[in-house]
Scaffold this motif. Sequence first.
Motif, PDB file in Angstrom:
ATOM      1  N   GLN A   2       3.923   1.481  -1.129  1.00  0.00           N
ATOM      2  CA  GLN A   2       4.574   1.548  -2.435  1.00  0.00           C
ATOM      3  C   GLN A   2       3.594   2.086  -3.489  1.00  0.00           C
ATOM      4  O   GLN A   2       3.952   2.925  -4.313  1.00  0.00           O
ATOM      5  CB  GLN A   2       5.084   0.168  -2.839  1.00  0.00           C
ATOM      6  CG  GLN A   2       5.851   0.166  -4.142  1.00  0.00           C
ATOM      7  CD  GLN A   2       6.328  -1.227  -4.505  1.00  0.00           C
ATOM      8  OE1 GLN A   2       5.701  -2.219  -4.179  1.00  0.00           O
ATOM      9  NE2 GLN A   2       7.456  -1.294  -5.193  1.00  0.00           N
ATOM     10  N   LYS A   3       2.356   1.619  -3.449  1.00  0.00           N
ATOM     11  CA  LYS A   3       1.340   2.084  -4.388  1.00  0.00           C
ATOM     12  C   LYS A   3       1.121   3.589  -4.231  1.00  0.00           C
ATOM     13  O   LYS A   3       1.065   4.325  -5.229  1.00  0.00           O
ATOM     14  CB  LYS A   3       0.032   1.337  -4.145  1.00  0.00           C
ATOM     15  CG  LYS A   3      -1.120   1.802  -5.014  1.00  0.00           C
ATOM     16  CD  LYS A   3      -2.399   1.067  -4.651  1.00  0.00           C
ATOM     17  CE  LYS A   3      -3.582   1.641  -5.399  1.00  0.00           C
ATOM     18  NZ  LYS A   3      -4.837   1.007  -4.977  1.00  0.00           N
ATOM     19  N   SER A   4       1.011   4.057  -2.999  1.00  0.00           N
ATOM     20  CA  SER A   4       0.829   5.493  -2.748  1.00  0.00           C
ATOM     21  C   SER A   4       2.003   6.298  -3.285  1.00  0.00           C
ATOM     22  O   SER A   4       1.818   7.341  -3.926  1.00  0.00           O
ATOM     23  CB  SER A   4       0.661   5.752  -1.248  1.00  0.00           C
ATOM     24  OG  SER A   4      -0.518   5.192  -0.777  1.00  0.00           O
ATOM     25  N   TYR A   5       3.205   5.805  -3.032  1.00  0.00           N
ATOM     26  CA  TYR A   5       4.404   6.492  -3.503  1.00  0.00           C
ATOM     27  C   TYR A   5       4.407   6.575  -5.036  1.00  0.00           C
ATOM     28  O   TYR A   5       4.653   7.628  -5.632  1.00  0.00           O
ATOM     29  CB  TYR A   5       5.671   5.796  -3.018  1.00  0.00           C
ATOM     30  CG  TYR A   5       6.917   6.315  -3.663  1.00  0.00           C
ATOM     31  CD1 TYR A   5       7.469   7.520  -3.255  1.00  0.00           C
ATOM     32  CD2 TYR A   5       7.523   5.613  -4.699  1.00  0.00           C
ATOM     33  CE1 TYR A   5       8.603   8.020  -3.862  1.00  0.00           C
ATOM     34  CE2 TYR A   5       8.663   6.106  -5.328  1.00  0.00           C
ATOM     35  CZ  TYR A   5       9.215   7.308  -4.907  1.00  0.00           C
ATOM     36  OH  TYR A   5      10.327   7.812  -5.515  1.00  0.00           O
ATOM     37  N   LEU A   6       4.124   5.458  -5.687  1.00  0.00           N
ATOM     38  CA  LEU A   6       4.138   5.420  -7.159  1.00  0.00           C
ATOM     39  C   LEU A   6       3.052   6.314  -7.749  1.00  0.00           C
ATOM     40  O   LEU A   6       3.290   7.006  -8.749  1.00  0.00           O
ATOM     41  CB  LEU A   6       3.993   3.991  -7.657  1.00  0.00           C
ATOM     42  CG  LEU A   6       5.179   3.067  -7.377  1.00  0.00           C
ATOM     43  CD1 LEU A   6       4.836   1.625  -7.731  1.00  0.00           C
ATOM     44  CD2 LEU A   6       6.418   3.535  -8.108  1.00  0.00           C
ATOM     45  N   LEU A   7       1.886   6.334  -7.163  1.00  0.00           N
ATOM     46  CA  LEU A   7       0.811   7.213  -7.655  1.00  0.00           C
ATOM     47  C   LEU A   7       1.168   8.674  -7.471  1.00  0.00           C
ATOM     48  O   LEU A   7       0.894   9.496  -8.356  1.00  0.00           O
ATOM     49  CB  LEU A   7      -0.507   6.900  -6.931  1.00  0.00           C
ATOM     50  CG  LEU A   7      -1.228   5.617  -7.362  1.00  0.00           C
ATOM     51  CD1 LEU A   7      -2.407   5.340  -6.472  1.00  0.00           C
ATOM     52  CD2 LEU A   7      -1.668   5.724  -8.826  1.00  0.00           C
ATOM     53  N   ASN A   8       1.806   9.008  -6.361  1.00  0.00           N
ATOM     54  CA  ASN A   8       2.216  10.394  -6.119  1.00  0.00           C
ATOM     55  C   ASN A   8       3.295  10.849  -7.081  1.00  0.00           C
ATOM     56  O   ASN A   8       3.268  11.982  -7.559  1.00  0.00           O
ATOM     57  CB  ASN A   8       2.692  10.588  -4.678  1.00  0.00           C
ATOM     58  CG  ASN A   8       1.562  10.568  -3.694  1.00  0.00           C
ATOM     59  OD1 ASN A   8       0.414  10.824  -4.049  1.00  0.00           O
ATOM     60  ND2 ASN A   8       1.862  10.251  -2.441  1.00  0.00           N
ATOM     61  N   THR A   9       4.246   9.987  -7.395  1.00  0.00           N
ATOM     62  CA  THR A   9       5.355  10.360  -8.289  1.00  0.00           C
ATOM     63  C   THR A   9       4.932  10.322  -9.765  1.00  0.00           C
ATOM     64  O   THR A   9       5.559  10.944 -10.605  1.00  0.00           O
ATOM     65  CB  THR A   9       6.575   9.458  -8.084  1.00  0.00           C
ATOM     66  OG1 THR A   9       6.197   8.108  -8.283  1.00  0.00           O
ATOM     67  CG2 THR A   9       7.180   9.662  -6.711  1.00  0.00           C
ATOM     68  N   MET A  10       3.871   9.607 -10.078  1.00  0.00           N
ATOM     69  CA  MET A  10       3.420   9.478 -11.457  1.00  0.00           C
ATOM     70  C   MET A  10       2.852  10.795 -11.976  1.00  0.00           C
ATOM     71  O   MET A  10       2.958  11.099 -13.163  1.00  0.00           O
ATOM     72  CB  MET A  10       2.345   8.374 -11.510  1.00  0.00           C
ATOM     73  CG  MET A  10       1.957   7.991 -12.918  1.00  0.00           C
ATOM     74  SD  MET A  10       0.961   6.485 -12.920  1.00  0.00           S
ATOM     75  CE  MET A  10      -0.636   7.143 -12.531  1.00  0.00           C
ATOM     76  N   PHE A  11       2.288  11.602 -11.117  1.00  0.00           N
ATOM     77  CA  PHE A  11       1.631  12.839 -11.554  1.00  0.00           C
ATOM     78  C   PHE A  11       2.462  14.091 -11.310  1.00  0.00           C
ATOM     79  O   PHE A  11       1.935  15.169 -11.252  1.00  0.00           O
ATOM     80  CB  PHE A  11       0.266  12.967 -10.843  1.00  0.00           C
ATOM     81  CG  PHE A  11      -0.686  11.875 -11.231  1.00  0.00           C
ATOM     82  CD1 PHE A  11      -1.176  11.785 -12.531  1.00  0.00           C
ATOM     83  CD2 PHE A  11      -1.064  10.922 -10.312  1.00  0.00           C
ATOM     84  CE1 PHE A  11      -2.047  10.771 -12.884  1.00  0.00           C
ATOM     85  CE2 PHE A  11      -1.932   9.904 -10.663  1.00  0.00           C
ATOM     86  CZ  PHE A  11      -2.424   9.829 -11.952  1.00  0.00           C
ATOM     87  N   SER A  60       0.831  -1.209   0.000  1.00  0.00           N
ATOM     88  CA  SER A  60       0.000   0.000   0.000  1.00  0.00           C
ATOM     89  C   SER A  60       0.861   1.252   0.000  1.00  0.00           C
ATOM     90  O   SER A  60       0.569   2.213  -0.720  1.00  0.00           O
ATOM     91  CB  SER A  60      -0.889   0.030   1.245  1.00  0.00           C
ATOM     92  OG  SER A  60      -2.081  -0.617   1.015  1.00  0.00           O
TER      93      SER A  60
END
Length: 194
Positions: free
Chosen positions: A184-193, A182
């Motif tokens: 890691q998912k939050s981190y990746l979603l934040n860095t994607m945008f 969870s």
Amino acid sequence: MSAIVDKLCSSTNGKTYSFCQLFEVVNEKNKKLAYKNVLSASQELGMIERSNINIDIKFEQESISGYKIVRKGDYVVHLRSFQGGFAFSDTTGICSPAYTILRPNDLVVYSYLSHFFTSKPFIKSLKLVTYGIRDGRSINVDEWLDMPILLPSAQEQMRILTIVNAIDAKLHNEAKVQFCLSSQKSYLLNTMFI
């Protein structure tokens, strides 16, 4: 977990005892102030340091002389009968005089009953010995001590405990993995945008 514990405990052979044959009610007070660590009942963790439950309960330091001593391996009857009402203590300390301390004898393997006391069939059986309304229901310990329990041999208790502890450890590890995924998912979603 409750269903697994119930299945393991009910599908075994053993001898029927009353709880009074397995436990002694202990009323040892902290008169000499030998212990200062105050324990509280937690349904999931058993008896834990009061400072670890994130609730600031005020009390007079002098009043702990009237607190009861809980020894490692004791079971503590607390007020939450709808959750089982029994907490296992894996540590020595003191607790509120409102709690009832039960010390098991040699027939009960260390911590064997800790999972059993939180199982749904056991909690349901407490309806016969609980009084009061809603969350304030209290367990009549004297009546509970007369209730029967099927207790397997010490070897079978160890086998059941090993299985339950392995499942418990697996669940704990899976919860850690879920938390990491969870994060890691939050981190990746934040860095994607960005």
